[in-house]
Design a protein around this motif. Sequence first.
Motif, PDB file in Angstrom:
ATOM      1  N   UNK A  56       0.838  -1.204   0.000  1.00 38.36           N
ATOM      2  CA  UNK A  56       0.000   0.000   0.000  1.00 38.36           C
ATOM      3  C   UNK A  56       0.872   1.251   0.000  1.00 38.36           C
ATOM      4  N   UNK A  57       1.948   1.218   0.786  1.00 36.72           N
ATOM      5  CA  UNK A  57       2.866   2.351   0.817  1.00 36.72           C
ATOM      6  C   UNK A  57       3.534   2.572  -0.533  1.00 36.72           C
ATOM      7  N   UNK A  58       3.917   1.467  -1.182  1.00 37.43           N
ATOM      8  CA  UNK A  58       4.524   1.572  -2.517  1.00 37.43           C
ATOM      9  C   UNK A  58       3.532   2.175  -3.504  1.00 37.43           C
ATOM     10  N   UNK A  59       2.258   1.707  -3.434  1.00 39.30           N
ATOM     11  CA  UNK A  59       1.253   2.207  -4.364  1.00 39.30           C
ATOM     12  C   UNK A  59       0.931   3.672  -4.112  1.00 39.30           C
ATOM     13  N   UNK A  60       0.932   4.092  -2.853  1.00 41.78           N
ATOM     14  CA  UNK A  60       0.683   5.506  -2.546  1.00 41.78           C
ATOM     15  C   UNK A  60       1.731   6.390  -3.219  1.00 41.78           C
ATOM     16  N   UNK A  61       2.974   5.900  -3.274  1.00 36.04           N
ATOM     17  CA  UNK A  61       4.055   6.686  -3.875  1.00 36.04           C
ATOM     18  C   UNK A  61       4.057   6.596  -5.401  1.00 36.04           C
ATOM     19  N   UNK A  62       3.666   5.443  -5.940  1.00 31.83           N
ATOM     20  CA  UNK A  62       3.879   5.206  -7.371  1.00 31.83           C
ATOM     21  C   UNK A  62       2.602   5.210  -8.206  1.00 31.83           C
ATOM     22  N   UNK A  63       1.429   5.234  -7.576  1.00 31.85           N
ATOM     23  CA  UNK A  63       0.175   5.151  -8.344  1.00 31.85           C
ATOM     24  C   UNK A  63       0.079   6.208  -9.445  1.00 31.85           C
ATOM     25  N   UNK A  64       0.440   7.470  -9.189  1.00 31.17           N
ATOM     26  CA  UNK A  64       0.356   8.459 -10.276  1.00 31.17           C
ATOM     27  C   UNK A  64       1.210   8.083 -11.476  1.00 31.17           C
ATOM     28  N   UNK A  65       2.431   7.575 -11.234  1.00 29.93           N
ATOM     29  CA  UNK A  65       3.318   7.204 -12.337  1.00 29.93           C
ATOM     30  C   UNK A  65       2.788   5.974 -13.074  1.00 29.93           C
ATOM     31  N   UNK A  66       2.245   5.003 -12.326  1.00 28.76           N
ATOM     32  CA  UNK A  66       1.674   3.804 -12.956  1.00 28.76           C
ATOM     33  C   UNK A  66       0.467   4.196 -13.799  1.00 28.76           C
ATOM     34  N   UNK A  67      -0.400   5.051 -13.232  1.00 27.69           N
ATOM     35  CA  UNK A  67      -1.594   5.495 -13.960  1.00 27.69           C
ATOM     36  C   UNK A  67      -1.216   6.220 -15.246  1.00 27.69           C
ATOM     37  N   UNK A  68      -0.195   7.056 -15.178  1.00 25.04           N
ATOM     38  CA  UNK A  68       0.235   7.796 -16.374  1.00 25.04           C
ATOM     39  C   UNK A  68       0.751   6.828 -17.437  1.00 25.04           C
ATOM     40  N   UNK A  69       1.475   5.788 -16.989  1.00 28.09           N
ATOM     41  CA  UNK A  69       2.010   4.808 -17.940  1.00 28.09           C
ATOM     42  C   UNK A  69       0.894   4.011 -18.604  1.00 28.09           C
ATOM     43  N   UNK A  70      -0.183   3.731 -17.853  1.00 26.82           N
ATOM     44  CA  UNK A  70      -1.298   2.965 -18.416  1.00 26.82           C
ATOM     45  C   UNK A  70      -2.096   3.801 -19.408  1.00 26.82           C
ATOM     46  N   UNK A  71      -2.186   5.099 -19.149  1.00 29.49           N
ATOM     47  CA  UNK A  71      -2.864   5.998 -20.079  1.00 29.49           C
ATOM     48  C   UNK A  71      -4.375   6.034 -19.915  1.00 29.49           C
ATOM     49  N   UNK A  72      -5.012   6.941 -20.651  1.00 29.28           N
ATOM     50  CA  UNK A  72      -6.472   7.082 -20.597  1.00 29.28           C
ATOM     51  C   UNK A  72      -7.152   5.929 -21.349  1.00 29.28           C
ATOM     52  N   UNK A  73      -8.376   5.635 -20.927  1.00 29.89           N
ATOM     53  CA  UNK A  73      -9.165   4.617 -21.608  1.00 29.89           C
ATOM     54  C   UNK A  73      -8.689   3.195 -21.381  1.00 29.89           C
ATOM     55  N   UNK A  74      -7.932   2.973 -20.314  1.00 29.83           N
ATOM     56  CA  UNK A  74      -7.385   1.646 -20.035  1.00 29.83           C
ATOM     57  C   UNK A  74      -8.404   0.791 -19.273  1.00 29.83           C
ATOM     58  N   UNK A  75      -8.581  -0.441 -19.704  1.00 34.47           N
ATOM     59  CA  UNK A  75      -9.407  -1.397 -18.964  1.00 34.47           C
ATOM     60  C   UNK A  75      -8.492  -2.152 -18.006  1.00 34.47           C
ATOM     61  N   UNK A  76      -8.710  -1.956 -16.703  1.00 35.47           N
ATOM     62  CA  UNK A  76      -7.861  -2.554 -15.679  1.00 35.47           C
ATOM     63  C   UNK A  76      -8.460  -3.894 -15.259  1.00 35.47           C
ATOM     64  N   UNK A  77      -7.698  -4.964 -15.432  1.00 33.91           N
ATOM     65  CA  UNK A  77      -8.137  -6.325 -15.111  1.00 33.91           C
ATOM     66  C   UNK A  77      -7.367  -6.790 -13.887  1.00 33.91           C
ATOM     67  N   UNK A  78      -8.085  -7.235 -12.847  1.00 26.71           N
ATOM     68  CA  UNK A  78      -7.401  -7.680 -11.626  1.00 26.71           C
ATOM     69  C   UNK A  78      -7.756  -9.125 -11.295  1.00 26.71           C
ATOM     70  N   UNK A  79      -6.880 -10.080 -11.630  1.00 25.20           N
ATOM     71  CA  UNK A  79      -7.110 -11.481 -11.262  1.00 25.20           C
ATOM     72  C   UNK A  79      -6.967 -11.674  -9.752  1.00 25.20           C
ATOM     73  N   UNK A  80      -7.896 -12.420  -9.143  1.00 25.10           N
ATOM     74  CA  UNK A  80      -7.846 -12.629  -7.698  1.00 25.10           C
ATOM     75  C   UNK A  80      -7.998 -11.330  -6.949  1.00 25.10           C
ATOM     76  N   UNK A  81      -9.005 -10.561  -7.305  1.00 26.39           N
ATOM     77  CA  UNK A  81      -9.132  -9.177  -6.844  1.00 26.39           C
ATOM     78  C   UNK A  81      -9.383  -9.031  -5.354  1.00 26.39           C
ATOM     79  N   UNK A  82     -10.057  -9.998  -4.711  1.00 25.85           N
ATOM     80  CA  UNK A  82     -10.331  -9.876  -3.285  1.00 25.85           C
ATOM     81  C   UNK A  82     -11.102  -8.616  -2.968  1.00 25.85           C
ATOM     82  N   UNK A  83     -10.645  -7.879  -1.943  1.00 35.63           N
ATOM     83  CA  UNK A  83     -11.335  -6.658  -1.526  1.00 35.63           C
ATOM     84  C   UNK A  83     -10.893  -5.427  -2.329  1.00 35.63           C
ATOM     85  N   UNK A  84      -9.949  -5.598  -3.225  1.00 42.05           N
ATOM     86  CA  UNK A  84      -9.500  -4.514  -4.124  1.00 42.05           C
ATOM     87  C   UNK A  84      -8.963  -3.296  -3.374  1.00 42.05           C
ATOM     88  N   UNK A  85      -8.278  -3.523  -2.245  1.00 42.68           N
ATOM     89  CA  UNK A  85      -7.783  -2.399  -1.438  1.00 42.68           C
ATOM     90  C   UNK A  85      -6.780  -1.542  -2.203  1.00 42.68           C
TER      91      UNK A  85
END
Length: 275
Positions: A56-85
């Motif tokens: 979670x700490x890693x994602x808090x720091x890197x989510x903006x950069x990951x989101x930018x790399x994925x770009x707009x209009x991206x379909x996000x697929x999460x295998x074994x999603x669980x609670x999706x925290x």
Amino acid sequence: LLECAPRQRPLVEEVLEGLTEQQKYLPAKLHYDQRGSLLFEQICSLDEYYITRTELGIMERTAPAVAEALGDGCMLIEPGSGASLKTDLLLEAMKSPGAYVPVDISRDFLLEAAAAIAARHDIEVLPVWADFTRPHPLPTPTAEISSRAVYFPGSTVGNFTRREAGRLLELFADLLREAGPGNDAAGPAGSVVVGFDCKKEVPRMEAAYNDAEGVTAEFNYNVLDRLSRELGTDLDRDRFDFRADWDEEVGAIVSRLWARETHAVDIAGTTVQFE
């Protein structure tokens, strides 16, 4: 809801395949019935279980950069999603996501988590009830999709042998290769984001899976309860001890149930001997 689980391999076949081997095993996915999924969410909040809060700490720091790399209009697929925290952080950072596709084998838990995500984010949520370790179709979003991305956090890849993990990543690649808007032969079909727990001090890793409250042990005993209930077996949790150990050869923590005594169990007409 896209329902694929009923067409998967019968439970009894997978169970007997593993339990009739000399070194017995069960697929990790058997942990995730409704109760097992809830127990895993408890595990994620334990003091000893550092994996979730670290990621979670890693994602808090890197989510903006990951989101930018994925770009707009991206379909996000999460295998074994669980609670999706952790997905909350990534979806929050994505400016114009195309759709979110959580995939899970626990139907009721999947629907509850998908509804919660839909309530928190302005995005089309398309849950898929399926065994993500096997090929399954993807739903068709209403919005135009420019790319696809598989999001596989939580060090879940550590539940698989190296050969199994390789096959799993091939399945993810197949999902991304499917024909669709923006996925022509001239460019990449999409992206994969995978979370790994790196090797560290053995006592710290072993403590994460042998917690003082015994939640992880209950998570494993629950598999025996599930098989007894769903297959009508007489698997008795009191005949087993749980322990998780670092295995240097495979480079991972291995969770095991040890038989306290030699005994036989009938599973769908097949006698399984535990030493």
